[in-house]
Design a protein around this motif. Structure first.
Motif, PDB file in Angstrom:
ATOM      1  N   ILE A  11       0.865  -1.181   0.000  1.00  0.00           N
ATOM      2  CA  ILE A  11       0.000   0.000   0.000  1.00  0.00           C
ATOM      3  C   ILE A  11       0.901   1.230   0.000  1.00  0.00           C
ATOM      4  CG2 ILE A  11      -1.759   1.298   1.234  1.00  0.00           C
ATOM      5  CD1 ILE A  11      -2.644  -1.311   2.551  1.00  0.00           C
ATOM      6  N   ARG A  81      -7.750   6.443  -3.864  1.00  0.00           N
ATOM      7  CA  ARG A  81      -8.225   6.181  -2.508  1.00  0.00           C
ATOM      8  C   ARG A  81      -9.699   6.478  -2.328  1.00  0.00           C
ATOM      9  NH1 ARG A  81      -3.738   9.510   0.551  1.00  0.00           N
ATOM     10  NH2 ARG A  81      -4.146  10.764  -1.277  1.00  0.00           N
ATOM     11  N   VAL A  85     -16.276   0.999  -3.880  1.00  0.00           N
ATOM     12  CA  VAL A  85     -15.951  -0.423  -3.716  1.00  0.00           C
ATOM     13  C   VAL A  85     -15.968  -1.178  -5.042  1.00  0.00           C
ATOM     14  CG1 VAL A  85     -16.751  -2.557  -2.614  1.00  0.00           C
ATOM     15  CG2 VAL A  85     -16.732  -0.429  -1.333  1.00  0.00           C
ATOM     16  N   LEU A  91      -8.184  -2.770  -4.374  1.00  0.00           N
ATOM     17  CA  LEU A  91      -8.989  -1.745  -3.749  1.00  0.00           C
ATOM     18  C   LEU A  91      -8.863  -1.689  -2.242  1.00  0.00           C
ATOM     19  CD1 LEU A  91     -11.109   0.440  -4.236  1.00  0.00           C
ATOM     20  CD2 LEU A  91     -12.838  -1.309  -3.900  1.00  0.00           C
ATOM     21  N   ARG A  92      -8.962  -2.832  -1.589  1.00  0.00           N
ATOM     22  CA  ARG A  92      -9.005  -2.816  -0.133  1.00  0.00           C
ATOM     23  C   ARG A  92      -8.371  -4.068   0.417  1.00  0.00           C
ATOM     24  NH1 ARG A  92     -11.310  -7.435   0.912  1.00  0.00           N
ATOM     25  NH2 ARG A  92     -13.343  -7.846   0.073  1.00  0.00           N
ATOM     26  N   MET A  94      -8.926  -6.687   3.843  1.00  0.00           N
ATOM     27  CA  MET A  94      -9.931  -7.042   4.855  1.00  0.00           C
ATOM     28  C   MET A  94      -9.244  -7.772   5.993  1.00  0.00           C
ATOM     29  SD  MET A  94     -13.632  -7.902   5.453  1.00  0.00           S
ATOM     30  CE  MET A  94     -14.211  -7.272   3.955  1.00  0.00           C
ATOM     31  N   TYR A 129     -16.931  -1.534   5.966  1.00  0.00           N
ATOM     32  CA  TYR A 129     -15.774  -0.887   5.366  1.00  0.00           C
ATOM     33  C   TYR A 129     -15.555   0.426   6.102  1.00  0.00           C
ATOM     34  CZ  TYR A 129     -15.985  -4.001   1.306  1.00  0.00           C
ATOM     35  OH  TYR A 129     -15.975  -5.091   0.478  1.00  0.00           O
ATOM     36  N   ARG A 131     -12.825   4.048   6.079  1.00  0.00           N
ATOM     37  CA  ARG A 131     -11.741   4.806   5.460  1.00  0.00           C
ATOM     38  C   ARG A 131     -10.749   5.103   6.570  1.00  0.00           C
ATOM     39  NH1 ARG A 131     -11.413   4.819  -0.110  1.00  0.00           N
ATOM     40  NH2 ARG A 131     -13.524   4.854  -0.922  1.00  0.00           N
ATOM     41  N   LEU A 136      -7.540   5.378   2.916  1.00  0.00           N
ATOM     42  CA  LEU A 136      -7.414   3.958   2.580  1.00  0.00           C
ATOM     43  C   LEU A 136      -8.699   3.217   2.909  1.00  0.00           C
ATOM     44  CD1 LEU A 136      -3.868   3.149   4.011  1.00  0.00           C
ATOM     45  CD2 LEU A 136      -4.503   3.507   1.619  1.00  0.00           C
ATOM     46  N   LEU A 137      -9.135   2.329   2.013  1.00  0.00           N
ATOM     47  CA  LEU A 137     -10.334   1.529   2.224  1.00  0.00           C
ATOM     48  C   LEU A 137      -9.932   0.217   2.900  1.00  0.00           C
ATOM     49  CD1 LEU A 137     -13.391   1.414   1.761  1.00  0.00           C
ATOM     50  CD2 LEU A 137     -12.910   0.295  -0.427  1.00  0.00           C
ATOM     51  N   ILE A 138     -10.547  -0.046   4.056  1.00  0.00           N
ATOM     52  CA  ILE A 138     -10.211  -1.210   4.868  1.00  0.00           C
ATOM     53  C   ILE A 138     -11.500  -1.927   5.239  1.00  0.00           C
ATOM     54  CG2 ILE A 138      -9.185  -1.971   7.062  1.00  0.00           C
ATOM     55  CD1 ILE A 138      -7.544   0.744   6.863  1.00  0.00           C
ATOM     56  N   GLY A 139     -11.519  -3.241   5.064  1.00  0.00           N
ATOM     57  CA  GLY A 139     -12.671  -4.036   5.448  1.00  0.00           C
ATOM     58  C   GLY A 139     -12.433  -4.678   6.798  1.00  0.00           C
TER      59      GLY A 139
END
Length: 145
Positions: A11, A81, A85, A91-92, A94, A129, A131, A136-139
């Motif tokens: 990342i 960023r 989805v 993209l992310r 998890m 999800y 930010r 940053l996209l985080i699951g």
């Protein structure tokens, strides 16, 4: 020859310290830091003369890693960023965790924002999800039962 494992996910970030602190609060451990530069590195990435600060973060079980990179040279050139989805490409990431509510409470202190809402999926998982630092996209996933 068979595939052995997935080694890490990379990342690119603009604030390495903030991102390290965020992922520490999530529960990852800082495995190490380094500066990467030199002719060999540019040959691997195709960027030529590069200078990058990296931090390797490890999950508590030791099986998964995030490589956080801050490019000093050349500068980052694209920013996705804020993509939704359903955007194409990586993209992310998890993470599975024990308590989604406690984790959200802790991460909100670091600026995390819920993207939609926390939902129950077929009485199996609670999912959401967020930010994180720099958008940053985080699951997050909590197994139920």
């Amino acid at each position: 020859m068979a595939l052995k494992r997935m080694d890490n996910v990379g990342i690119v970030v603009d604030d390495l310290e903030e991102t390290i602190d965020f992922f520490r609060d999530l529960g990852l451990e800082l495995e190490g830091r380094a500066t990467i530069e030199g002719e060999w590195a540019g040959r691997v990435t195709g960027l030529g003369d590069q200078h990058v600060e990296i931090a390797m973060m490890r999950t508590p079980d030791g099986h998964s890693r995030l490589e956080l990179s801050r490019f000093l040279r050349p500068p980052a050139v694209a920013d996705h960023r804020n993509a939704p989805v359903n955007a194409l490409g990586y993209l992310r990431v998890m993470f599975a965790l024990d308590d989604i509510d406690e984790t959200l409470e802790r991460l909100r202190k670091r600026g995390a924002q819920l993207v939609g809402e926390v939902v129950d999926y077929q009485d199996t998982y609670r999912l959401c999800y967020i930010r994180g630092p720099g958008g940053l996209l985080i699951g997050l996933a909590q197994e139920l039962g």
